[in-house]
Write an enzyme that holds these catalytic residues in place. Sequence first.
Site, PDB file in Angstrom:
ATOM      1  N   ALA A   1      11.113 -11.442 -19.296  1.00 11.97           N
ATOM      2  CA  ALA A   1      11.043 -12.805 -19.868  1.00 11.97           C
ATOM      3  C   ALA A   1      11.332 -13.912 -18.854  1.00 11.97           C
ATOM      4  O   ALA A   1      11.456 -15.078 -19.242  1.00 11.97           O
ATOM      5  CB  ALA A   1      11.942 -12.954 -21.093  1.00 11.97           C
ATOM      6  N   ALA A   2      11.409 -13.568 -17.578  1.00 10.58           N
ATOM      7  CA  ALA A   2      11.598 -14.616 -16.562  1.00 10.58           C
ATOM      8  C   ALA A   2      10.427 -15.595 -16.620  1.00 10.58           C
ATOM      9  O   ALA A   2      10.622 -16.821 -16.636  1.00 10.58           O
ATOM     10  CB  ALA A   2      11.691 -13.989 -15.173  1.00 10.58           C
ATOM     11  N   GLY A   3       9.204 -15.057 -16.698  1.00  7.64           N
ATOM     12  CA  GLY A   3       8.014 -15.913 -16.757  1.00  7.64           C
ATOM     13  C   GLY A   3       7.953 -16.707 -18.052  1.00  7.64           C
ATOM     14  O   GLY A   3       7.585 -17.885 -18.056  1.00  7.64           O
ATOM     15  N   ASP A   4       8.324 -16.066 -19.153  1.00  5.69           N
ATOM     16  CA  ASP A   4       8.280 -16.756 -20.457  1.00  5.69           C
ATOM     17  C   ASP A   4       9.254 -17.930 -20.465  1.00  5.69           C
ATOM     18  O   ASP A   4       8.937 -19.020 -20.959  1.00  5.69           O
ATOM     19  CB  ASP A   4       8.655 -15.790 -21.596  1.00  5.69           C
ATOM     20  CG  ASP A   4       7.818 -14.518 -21.574  1.00  5.69           C
ATOM     21  OD1 ASP A   4       6.672 -14.572 -21.103  1.00  5.69           O
ATOM     22  OD2 ASP A   4       8.332 -13.464 -22.016  1.00  5.69           O
TER      23      ASP A   4
HETATM   24  O1  RIB Z   1       7.343 -11.159 -20.985  1.00  2.00           O
HETATM   25  C1  RIB Z   1       8.212 -10.218 -21.539  1.00  2.00           C
HETATM   26  C2  RIB Z   1       7.696  -9.734 -22.842  1.00  2.00           C
HETATM   27  O2  RIB Z   1       6.489  -9.038 -22.650  1.00  2.00           O
HETATM   28  C3  RIB Z   1       8.579  -8.754 -23.543  1.00  2.00           C
HETATM   29  O3  RIB Z   1       9.538  -9.370 -24.367  1.00  2.00           O
HETATM   30  C4  RIB Z   1       7.611  -7.855 -24.285  1.00  2.00           C
HETATM   31  O4  RIB Z   1       7.708  -7.947 -25.671  1.00  2.00           O
HETATM   32  C5  RIB Z   1       6.238  -8.231 -23.780  1.00  2.00           C
HETATM   33  O5  RIB Z   1       5.567  -9.032 -24.674  1.00  2.00           O
END
Ligand code: RIB
Length: 318
Positions: A265-268
Site C-alpha cells: 500500500a505504499a503506492g496507494d
Molecule cells: O496495493 C496493495 C493492495 O494490492 C493490497 O491491499 C491488495 O489487496 C492488492 O489490491
Amino acid sequence: MSTEKAVNGNGKCKSGKILVIGSLNVDMVVDVDHTPVVGETIISTDMDMIPGGKGANQACAAGYLGTDVSMLGAVGDDSYARLQFMSLDKAGVDTSRIIVKKDEKTGVAFITVNRDGDNCIVVVSGANATLSPQDIDVHLDILDRCDMVLLQMEIPMETVCHAARMAKMKGKTVILDPAPAPASFPEELYEYVDVIKPNRTETAMLTGIDCRTEEGLRKAANCLRTRGIREVLVTLGSEGVYIDSATCGISHIPARRVQALDTTAAGDSFTAALAFMLVQGKNILEAAEFANTVSAIVVTRKGAQTSMPVLDEVYAYM
Ligand code: RIB
C-alpha cells in the site's frame, strides 16, 4: 475543478471532495523469510487478515488525512465485506456507495511479505470484477459532488474507462494509478487522465520503454506526457519519485530514508496523499513531497489499511 486549477499552487482552491472508484479486498498477509521461487515450499510463522484493495486503501488513506472522501466499489455479502466497512468507517470514509452484491464474494488478496518488506500479491477479484459501467451510472450524483476522482486497475477496464470519461465530461480532475498494469491500455483513457502515477515497471509496460536507466525513465515519462497527461509521477520505491509536470517541469524527489517493514500500500497511500494535497490547490511538487512522507510512514508499518497515518503523524515526520 480543472487540473490546472488544482495544481497551480496559487492558493485559490479550497479543500474539495475526493471520490475513489475501485477495488476492495481482504488481504491474507503471510510473513516469509524470502519470497518463494517456482516449485519451492516454505514455512511461515504468521498470517494476518487485513483490509486492503488498491481502491479502498486509497480511500482509507485519504480519510485518515482528513479529506472528505467517498468510496465507490463492490463487495460480496460476507464477513470480509464487514471487515472492510469497519475499517473504512473508522477512517471516516463515506461507504454509502459501496455496492453489496448478493451473489458475489468480496475480493481477496494473498500477500507474502519477505524480510526486506517486499511483497508478492495474487488477487482473487470476486465482486470487484463485477463493478460495471451501469454501477457507475447509478452513482453519477456523487460524481457531480466531487472535485477529484481516483482510479486504479483492479476493476474491469471498461468500467475504469467509463468512470474516467464521465468524470472528465463533468470537469473533474482524474488521477489514475495504473496498477496492476494492464496487458493493453486503451488509448482513449489517456484523454481523460490529468495525473498518472505508475511505478517503474508499470511505466515500462505502458510505454514499451526500458525504464531501468535515468535516460529511459525520462523518455518514458515524456512519452506519457505527449499522450496528453499533464502530470506524470513515476514512483521509484527507495529512489523516490520522478516527475514530469506541465506546471512544474521535471524533478526527482528523493525518498525518505526509513527501515521498510512492509511495502504493501505504499503506492496507494502515495496516490491518496497526492490527491489530498492537489484537491487543496497545492502544486504538484508540494503534493509529491507530502505523498513521499506519507508512503515512507506506511512502509514502516505492517499491512495496508492498518498502516495509514493521520495528518498530525505526517507533520510530525516532515
Ligand atoms: O496495493 C496493495 C493492495 O494490492 C493490497 O491491499 C491488495 O489487496 C492488492 O489490491
